[in-house]
Scaffold this motif. Sequence first.
Motif, short mmCIF file in Angstrom:
data_model
loop_
_atom_site.label_atom_id
_atom_site.label_comp_id
_atom_site.label_asym_id
_atom_site.label_seq_id
_atom_site.Cartn_x
_atom_site.Cartn_y
_atom_site.Cartn_z
N ARG A 23 13.69 77.26 -56.51
CA ARG A 23 13.40 78.69 -56.33
C ARG A 23 11.90 78.93 -56.24
O ARG A 23 11.45 79.73 -55.42
CB ARG A 23 13.97 79.50 -57.50
CG ARG A 23 15.45 79.67 -57.45
CD ARG A 23 15.94 80.54 -58.58
NE ARG A 23 17.39 80.62 -58.59
CZ ARG A 23 18.09 81.25 -59.49
NH1 ARG A 23 17.46 81.87 -60.48
NH2 ARG A 23 19.39 81.28 -59.43
N LYS A 24 11.14 78.23 -57.10
CA LYS A 24 9.67 78.38 -57.08
C LYS A 24 9.12 77.93 -55.73
O LYS A 24 8.24 78.60 -55.16
CB LYS A 24 9.07 77.55 -58.23
CG LYS A 24 7.57 77.57 -58.28
CD LYS A 24 7.03 78.88 -58.79
CE LYS A 24 5.54 78.77 -59.02
NZ LYS A 24 4.77 79.81 -58.36
N LEU A 25 9.66 76.82 -55.20
CA LEU A 25 9.22 76.35 -53.89
C LEU A 25 9.52 77.40 -52.81
O LEU A 25 8.67 77.67 -51.95
CB LEU A 25 9.89 75.02 -53.53
CG LEU A 25 9.44 73.79 -54.32
CD1 LEU A 25 10.27 72.58 -53.92
CD2 LEU A 25 7.96 73.52 -54.09
N VAL A 26 10.73 77.97 -52.86
CA VAL A 26 11.11 79.00 -51.88
C VAL A 26 10.21 80.22 -52.03
O VAL A 26 9.73 80.78 -51.02
CB VAL A 26 12.60 79.37 -52.03
CG1 VAL A 26 12.94 80.60 -51.21
CG2 VAL A 26 13.48 78.18 -51.63
N GLU A 27 9.97 80.65 -53.27
CA GLU A 27 9.11 81.81 -53.51
C GLU A 27 7.69 81.54 -53.01
O GLU A 27 7.07 82.41 -52.37
CB GLU A 27 9.08 82.17 -55.00
CG GLU A 27 10.37 82.77 -55.50
CD GLU A 27 10.40 82.92 -57.02
OE1 GLU A 27 9.40 82.57 -57.70
OE2 GLU A 27 11.43 83.38 -57.53
N ASP A 28 7.17 80.34 -53.30
CA ASP A 28 5.83 79.98 -52.83
C ASP A 28 5.77 79.98 -51.31
O ASP A 28 4.80 80.46 -50.71
CB ASP A 28 5.41 78.61 -53.37
CG ASP A 28 5.12 78.61 -54.86
OD1 ASP A 28 5.05 79.72 -55.45
OD2 ASP A 28 4.97 77.51 -55.44
N GLN B 225 5.83 83.54 -50.10
CA GLN B 225 4.53 84.16 -50.35
C GLN B 225 3.50 83.66 -49.35
O GLN B 225 2.71 84.46 -48.80
CB GLN B 225 4.08 83.87 -51.78
CG GLN B 225 2.76 84.56 -52.14
CD GLN B 225 2.35 84.28 -53.58
OE1 GLN B 225 3.06 83.61 -54.31
NE2 GLN B 225 1.19 84.80 -53.95
N THR B 226 3.52 82.36 -49.08
CA THR B 226 2.58 81.79 -48.10
C THR B 226 2.84 82.40 -46.72
O THR B 226 1.89 82.78 -46.00
CB THR B 226 2.73 80.26 -48.05
OG1 THR B 226 2.48 79.74 -49.34
CG2 THR B 226 1.75 79.64 -47.06
N GLU B 227 4.12 82.49 -46.33
CA GLU B 227 4.47 83.09 -45.04
C GLU B 227 4.03 84.54 -44.98
O GLU B 227 3.50 85.01 -43.96
CB GLU B 227 5.98 82.98 -44.78
CG GLU B 227 6.45 81.56 -44.48
CD GLU B 227 7.97 81.44 -44.38
OE1 GLU B 227 8.69 82.42 -44.67
OE2 GLU B 227 8.43 80.34 -44.03
N ALA B 228 4.20 85.28 -46.08
CA ALA B 228 3.78 86.69 -46.13
C ALA B 228 2.26 86.78 -45.99
O ALA B 228 1.74 87.64 -45.26
CB ALA B 228 4.25 87.34 -47.43
#
Length: 125
Positions: free
Chosen positions: A99-104, A107-110
């Motif tokens: 989940r942290k990887l997906v969130e990161d 966030q990076t894509e955003a």
Amino acid sequence: RESPFSEGTPDKGVGTASWGSEEAEQRVRELEGKAAEADNARQLAEERARELSRETEEKGHLAQALEQQMQHLAQQRHAEALRSSQEIEAATLHEMHQRKLVEDKMQTEAELRKAAEERERAAKH
């Protein structure tokens, strides 16, 4: 005088001497029979006592074996519970990491989109 075997019958007189001896022999046979019965009863009681002792010993061994088996099963259950707990913990940590990887990544894509939008606005001005 009365004989202890005669139950009130005199042991003197015509023909009573043989009768007294027969009565004494009968009494001896009765006593021997009772003694044999008592001896048989004693032997049976001793054998039963030995059987009970063996049964008690066997039950003691069985109880000890059962106790050891119960302890072994309790140890197995504890080990399995610990293993399951560790597996759940590892799976939870893995899921949290994913989940942290997906969130990161999101966030990076955003941040990349925002930076791209800012570049486009800056290029239009």
